[in-house]
Write a protein that holds these residues in place. Structure first.
Motif, PDB file in Angstrom:
ATOM      1  N   PRO A 134       0.829  -1.217   0.000  1.00  0.00           N
ATOM      2  CA  PRO A 134       0.000   0.000   0.000  1.00  0.00           C
ATOM      3  C   PRO A 134       0.859   1.260   0.000  1.00  0.00           C
ATOM      4  N   LEU A 135       0.447   2.230  -0.792  1.00  0.00           N
ATOM      5  CA  LEU A 135       1.229   3.465  -0.898  1.00  0.00           C
ATOM      6  C   LEU A 135       1.404   4.162   0.443  1.00  0.00           C
ATOM      7  N   LYS A 162      -3.663   8.291 -12.665  1.00  0.00           N
ATOM      8  CA  LYS A 162      -4.486   7.635 -11.644  1.00  0.00           C
ATOM      9  C   LYS A 162      -3.648   7.313 -10.412  1.00  0.00           C
ATOM     10  N   ASP A 163      -2.414   6.868 -10.642  1.00  0.00           N
ATOM     11  CA  ASP A 163      -1.517   6.568  -9.523  1.00  0.00           C
ATOM     12  C   ASP A 163      -1.164   7.830  -8.747  1.00  0.00           C
ATOM     13  N   MET A 164      -0.885   8.909  -9.480  1.00  0.00           N
ATOM     14  CA  MET A 164      -0.531  10.166  -8.829  1.00  0.00           C
ATOM     15  C   MET A 164      -1.712  10.733  -8.035  1.00  0.00           C
ATOM     16  N   ASP A 165      -2.911  10.589  -8.576  1.00  0.00           N
ATOM     17  CA  ASP A 165      -4.098  11.036  -7.845  1.00  0.00           C
ATOM     18  C   ASP A 165      -4.212  10.300  -6.512  1.00  0.00           C
ATOM     19  N   GLU A 166      -4.029   8.983  -6.569  1.00  0.00           N
ATOM     20  CA  GLU A 166      -4.111   8.191  -5.338  1.00  0.00           C
ATOM     21  C   GLU A 166      -3.001   8.589  -4.371  1.00  0.00           C
ATOM     22  N   SER A 169      -3.691  11.728  -2.518  1.00  0.00           N
ATOM     23  CA  SER A 169      -4.851  11.667  -1.619  1.00  0.00           C
ATOM     24  C   SER A 169      -4.478  11.115  -0.245  1.00  0.00           C
ATOM     25  N   ILE A 170      -3.251  10.606  -0.124  1.00  0.00           N
ATOM     26  CA  ILE A 170      -2.785   9.974   1.108  1.00  0.00           C
ATOM     27  C   ILE A 170      -1.956  10.974   1.919  1.00  0.00           C
ATOM     28  N   ASP A 174       1.719  14.369  -0.873  1.00  0.00           N
ATOM     29  CA  ASP A 174       2.104  15.574  -1.616  1.00  0.00           C
ATOM     30  C   ASP A 174       3.553  15.964  -1.364  1.00  0.00           C
ATOM     31  N   GLN A 175       4.272  15.176  -0.587  1.00  0.00           N
ATOM     32  CA  GLN A 175       5.711  15.398  -0.412  1.00  0.00           C
ATOM     33  C   GLN A 175       6.513  14.795  -1.560  1.00  0.00           C
ATOM     34  N   CYS A 176       5.848  14.104  -2.454  1.00  0.00           N
ATOM     35  CA  CYS A 176       6.501  13.548  -3.645  1.00  0.00           C
ATOM     36  C   CYS A 176       7.083  14.683  -4.476  1.00  0.00           C
ATOM     37  N   GLN A 177       8.353  14.557  -4.841  1.00  0.00           N
ATOM     38  CA  GLN A 177       9.055  15.638  -5.523  1.00  0.00           C
ATOM     39  C   GLN A 177       9.166  15.452  -7.034  1.00  0.00           C
ATOM     40  N   VAL A 178       9.190  14.210  -7.507  1.00  0.00           N
ATOM     41  CA  VAL A 178       9.320  13.954  -8.949  1.00  0.00           C
ATOM     42  C   VAL A 178       8.595  12.647  -9.295  1.00  0.00           C
TER      43      VAL A 178
END
Length: 299
Positions: A134-135, A162-166, A169-170, A174-178
């Protein structure tokens, strides 16, 4: 080997050092780096591969991208040897296997990568692709690694919209940088929606295989008359035009792979090429942008 004089080395170093892409956390990373897929797997090529990476650093391509998957750790070991004594000059990126991306296993995976690379931290750590973990657990592990100083930031690879949306949402997603995905003149599917999605959120694309992997597509690209004409116009190699096309966009990082110094030099020199509007029109006509949603290209 191509003979490069000191002034050429310095001009390329300055140009590639100047070209930066900004991340959501306010920091920046080199726009043109070096990929390492397949490097380190052939002992007879080791010395030349190390020289290629070190020349790239000298020419300002200080971002080096690797992964625990590449050669089952052999690539990370090669990179560690190549950057010994130069770690502070390098923006170091590695990737974790999906099956090792749980909250606790990712801590061990990162420790293994750090040991092979001979460093105490990564500048950027990526989830190589989505798996069954799980992400939320992966994000929690990434955030713990940040808190411990083992990584400075994290991102993902091979994620579609779709993956980025999920992901976003967690909590802390939104700390994902690239997001590192396949992108080149012959593989433009992300332009339909993923690139727009990321641009709206200031999350850069890292383009792997910007010169196209060997095979039919690469032959088609290099065989096109349009590409040959544009290369001749700039007294450049067709592969340099492919790379210049990718990095014309200031929001995209490119990580071409090179296993010998001559190719490394050509990659670095592509940063000096500025394609004009007519060039782009010709390439768009021959290799058009998508007009409908396409499955994410993955190698």
């Amino acid at each position: 080997m191509i003979n490069i004089d000191g002034s050429t080395i310095e001009s390329l170093r300055q140009e590639n050092t100047r070209r930066r892409v900004y991340l959501p956390d306010g920091t920046s990373m080199p726009q043109l780096g070096q990929g390492t897929w397949y490097l380190g797997e052939d002992p007879e090529k080791r010395e030349e591969e190390i020289k290629a990476l070190q020349l790239g650093i000298q020419l300002g391509m200080t971002l080096i991208d690797t992964a625990e998957m590449y050669g089952d750790g052999k690539s990370e070991r090669l990179v560690g040897e190549a950057i010994r004594g130069m770690r502070d000059e390098v923006y170091l990126v590695s990737k974790v296997y999906p099956h090792r991306a749980s909250r606790h296993e990712i801590l061990a995976a990162c420790a293994d990568s750090l040991k092979r690379l001979g460093t105490d931290h990564l500048d950027l750590y990526l989830l190589h692709w989505r798996g069954d973990v799980p992400l939320a657990l992966t994000i929690a592990g990434m955030e713990q690694l940040k808190a411990e100083g083992k990584i400075l930031r994290w991102g993902v690879s091979n994620f579609d919209v779709k993956d980025m949306d999920e992901l976003f949402s967690i909590k802390d997603g939104d700390q994902c940088q690239v997001n590192q995905v396949l992108y080149n003149l012959g593989s433009r599917g992300i332009e339909y929606d993923l690139m727009k999605w990321q641009k709206e959120r200031n999350v850069p694309i890292m383009a792997y295989s910007p010169l196209a992997q060997g095979g039919r597509l690469r032959r088609e690209l290099l065989g096109s008359e349009e590409l040959k004409r544009i290369a001749a116009k700039y007294n450049a190699e067709p592969l340099q035009i492919l790379l210049a096309w990718v990095i014309q966009n200031n929001d995209i990082v490119a990580i071409p792979r090179s296993s010998n110094p001559d190719h490394t030099y050509l990659n670095a020199a592509a940063a000096l090429i500025r394609l004009d509007e007519e060039d782009l029109k010709q390439l768009d006509k021959r290799f058009p942008a998508p007009t409908m949603k396409m499955a994410l290209d993955i190698l």
